[in-house]
Write a protein that holds these residues in place. Sequence first.
Motif, PDB file in Angstrom:
ATOM      1  N   ALA A  54      16.761 -20.154 -15.460  1.00 37.68           N
ATOM      2  CA  ALA A  54      16.821 -19.756 -14.137  1.00 37.68           C
ATOM      3  C   ALA A  54      15.557 -19.564 -13.883  1.00 37.68           C
ATOM      4  N   LYS A  55      14.759 -19.408 -12.681  1.00 34.43           N
ATOM      5  CA  LYS A  55      13.561 -19.423 -12.072  1.00 34.43           C
ATOM      6  C   LYS A  55      13.409 -17.951 -11.687  1.00 34.43           C
ATOM      7  N   ALA A  56      12.363 -17.449 -12.072  1.00 32.40           N
ATOM      8  CA  ALA A  56      12.166 -16.165 -11.578  1.00 32.40           C
ATOM      9  C   ALA A  56      11.172 -16.363 -10.302  1.00 32.40           C
ATOM     10  N   ASN A  57      11.158 -15.202  -9.371  1.00 32.17           N
ATOM     11  CA  ASN A  57      10.447 -15.332  -8.245  1.00 32.17           C
ATOM     12  C   ASN A  57       8.984 -14.468  -8.339  1.00 32.17           C
ATOM     13  N   GLY A  58       8.684 -13.887  -9.490  1.00 36.01           N
ATOM     14  CA  GLY A  58       7.393 -13.511  -9.948  1.00 36.01           C
ATOM     15  C   GLY A  58       7.378 -12.707 -11.251  1.00 36.01           C
ATOM     16  N   GLY A  59       6.089 -12.588 -11.583  1.00 37.42           N
ATOM     17  CA  GLY A  59       5.637 -12.101 -12.926  1.00 37.42           C
ATOM     18  C   GLY A  59       5.215 -13.235 -13.965  1.00 37.42           C
ATOM     19  N   LYS A  60       5.227 -12.696 -15.076  1.00 35.01           N
ATOM     20  CA  LYS A  60       4.945 -13.549 -16.395  1.00 35.01           C
ATOM     21  C   LYS A  60       6.009 -13.549 -17.315  1.00 35.01           C
ATOM     22  N   ALA A  61       6.180 -14.517 -18.266  1.00 36.50           N
ATOM     23  CA  ALA A  61       6.875 -14.278 -19.365  1.00 36.50           C
ATOM     24  C   ALA A  61       6.613 -15.171 -20.450  1.00 36.50           C
ATOM     25  N   GLN A  62       6.363 -14.992 -21.787  1.00 41.86           N
ATOM     26  CA  GLN A  62       5.941 -15.818 -23.018  1.00 41.86           C
ATOM     27  C   GLN A  62       6.968 -15.653 -23.983  1.00 41.86           C
ATOM     28  N   ILE A  63       7.235 -16.672 -24.562  1.00 40.91           N
ATOM     29  CA  ILE A  63       8.153 -16.890 -25.905  1.00 40.91           C
ATOM     30  C   ILE A  63       7.041 -17.650 -27.035  1.00 40.91           C
ATOM     31  N   ASN A  64       6.894 -17.140 -27.993  1.00 43.70           N
ATOM     32  CA  ASN A  64       6.091 -17.680 -29.245  1.00 43.70           C
ATOM     33  C   ASN A  64       4.876 -18.280 -28.807  1.00 43.70           C
ATOM     34  N   GLY A  65       4.320 -17.594 -27.736  1.00 39.81           N
ATOM     35  CA  GLY A  65       3.138 -18.002 -27.442  1.00 39.81           C
ATOM     36  C   GLY A  65       3.068 -19.121 -26.185  1.00 39.81           C
ATOM     37  N   TYR A  66       4.326 -19.551 -25.806  1.00 45.56           N
ATOM     38  CA  TYR A  66       4.444 -20.450 -24.845  1.00 45.56           C
ATOM     39  C   TYR A  66       5.035 -19.830 -23.481  1.00 45.56           C
ATOM     40  N   ASP A  67       4.303 -20.212 -22.272  1.00 41.70           N
ATOM     41  CA  ASP A  67       4.740 -19.727 -20.985  1.00 41.70           C
ATOM     42  C   ASP A  67       6.153 -20.137 -20.434  1.00 41.70           C
ATOM     43  N   CYS A  68       6.962 -19.489 -20.155  1.00 43.79           N
ATOM     44  CA  CYS A  68       8.545 -19.767 -19.848  1.00 43.79           C
ATOM     45  C   CYS A  68       8.587 -20.359 -18.701  1.00 43.79           C
ATOM     46  N   PHE A  69       7.532 -20.452 -17.769  1.00 42.05           N
ATOM     47  CA  PHE A  69       7.574 -21.250 -16.437  1.00 42.05           C
ATOM     48  C   PHE A  69       6.851 -22.526 -16.456  1.00 42.05           C
ATOM     49  N   THR A  70       5.950 -22.824 -17.599  1.00 49.04           N
ATOM     50  CA  THR A  70       4.967 -23.887 -17.579  1.00 49.04           C
ATOM     51  C   THR A  70       5.183 -24.950 -18.546  1.00 49.04           C
ATOM     52  N   GLN A  71       5.783 -24.289 -19.689  1.00 50.39           N
ATOM     53  CA  GLN A  71       6.079 -24.835 -21.070  1.00 50.39           C
ATOM     54  C   GLN A  71       7.537 -24.845 -21.570  1.00 50.39           C
ATOM     55  N   GLN A  72       8.416 -25.008 -20.876  1.00 48.66           N
ATOM     56  CA  GLN A  72       9.754 -24.917 -20.824  1.00 48.66           C
ATOM     57  C   GLN A  72      10.246 -25.583 -22.128  1.00 48.66           C
ATOM     58  N   ASN A  73       9.645 -26.891 -22.470  1.00 51.12           N
ATOM     59  CA  ASN A  73      10.498 -27.600 -23.465  1.00 51.12           C
ATOM     60  C   ASN A  73       9.600 -26.831 -24.937  1.00 51.12           C
ATOM     61  N   ASP A  74       8.612 -26.482 -25.038  1.00 56.09           N
ATOM     62  CA  ASP A  74       8.072 -25.639 -26.071  1.00 56.09           C
ATOM     63  C   ASP A  74       9.064 -24.399 -26.249  1.00 56.09           C
ATOM     64  N   VAL A  75       9.285 -23.776 -25.141  1.00 60.01           N
ATOM     65  CA  VAL A  75      10.084 -22.423 -25.179  1.00 60.01           C
ATOM     66  C   VAL A  75      11.606 -22.786 -25.714  1.00 60.01           C
ATOM     67  N   LYS A  76      12.116 -23.892 -25.246  1.00 54.56           N
ATOM     68  CA  LYS A  76      13.290 -24.439 -25.610  1.00 54.56           C
ATOM     69  C   LYS A  76      13.509 -24.565 -27.195  1.00 54.56           C
ATOM     70  N   ARG A  77      12.155 -25.205 -27.729  1.00 51.73           N
ATOM     71  CA  ARG A  77      12.420 -25.619 -29.021  1.00 51.73           C
ATOM     72  C   ARG A  77      12.139 -24.156 -29.983  1.00 51.73           C
TER      73      ARG A  77
END
Length: 311
Positions: A54-77
């Motif tokens: 799902a997409k957020a309307n604002g804010g920031k989120a990172q997992i394992n150093g990857y941006d959940c909004f712009t580096q989705q493939n890296d997050v999924k891995r």
Amino acid sequence: MKPIVTVEGLRKSYKDHEVLKGVSFEVKEGGIFALLGSNGAGKTTIINILATLAKANGGKAQINGYDCFTQQNDVKRSISLTGQYATVDGLLTGRENLILIGRLKGIKNPAEKADELLAKFNLTESANKPADSYSGGMKRRLDIAMSLIGNPKVIFLDEPTTGLDPQNRLAMWGLVREMAALGTTIFLTTQYLEEAEALAHYIAVLDEGKIVAEGTSEELKELLPSGMIKLTFHGSELLAAAEVALSEYRVANINSELLSISVLTEGHVAELTAILTKLQAADVPVLKVEQETPTLEDAFFAIIGHEKESN
């Protein structure tokens, strides 16, 4: 431990309904993090955003150093997601389900990995049976086994013991502890407060779209006054009358099955005397008086400002 999940000012709305109103928290690497909240508080929405569903309307989120909004493939891995209900293919055997996920994730020797996980999750004897023939607990174990393929850094467990009987729930707790002991970060949501108290190293409480408290289980319980008195009554009518008579006090728990009310106090004898005097004046006799130690459940409902009634 460094944070492996970082959320800052996360916002999400569905049309005119604002679900998340600037949520911020961190999850340390290698531990068990529990996100608590009433139904509709936004727990699953947060997980869906972090899992790139799902997409957020604002804010920031990172997992394992990857941006959940712009580096989705890296997050999924870096993650795996297990929802409230097992998502295994019922027509495939347990072993085939694991091999399929292994092939989809491109791991080497998926059959060997499948056999390893079947043994780990006590499913070897049923490995070649269709998953539709599995009990609810077996399907849940298979589902979590599937989530471990690919060695994800973070596993999201959204209400992992929903629908399980007490025995299978305890077995699932053991599996969660094992995964955390191996270094996997567990992000848990649960409707069972005792589950969070038993498993989580750190807890955040979500209410009306915001984080309203966070800390260890002990730290959250320390937010309550030092004393709690449990009053038991002889009959539901007296329980209802006691609830009215004690409306000015902080009531942590009303249990209609046990016919009891738990009242938060500072632990002074004068407070207990005042409470009993108030009930006597209302012609509400007390069957039993007990001193209690606050639980995480008591802290949760006190924090979000709602009294809990157990039916």
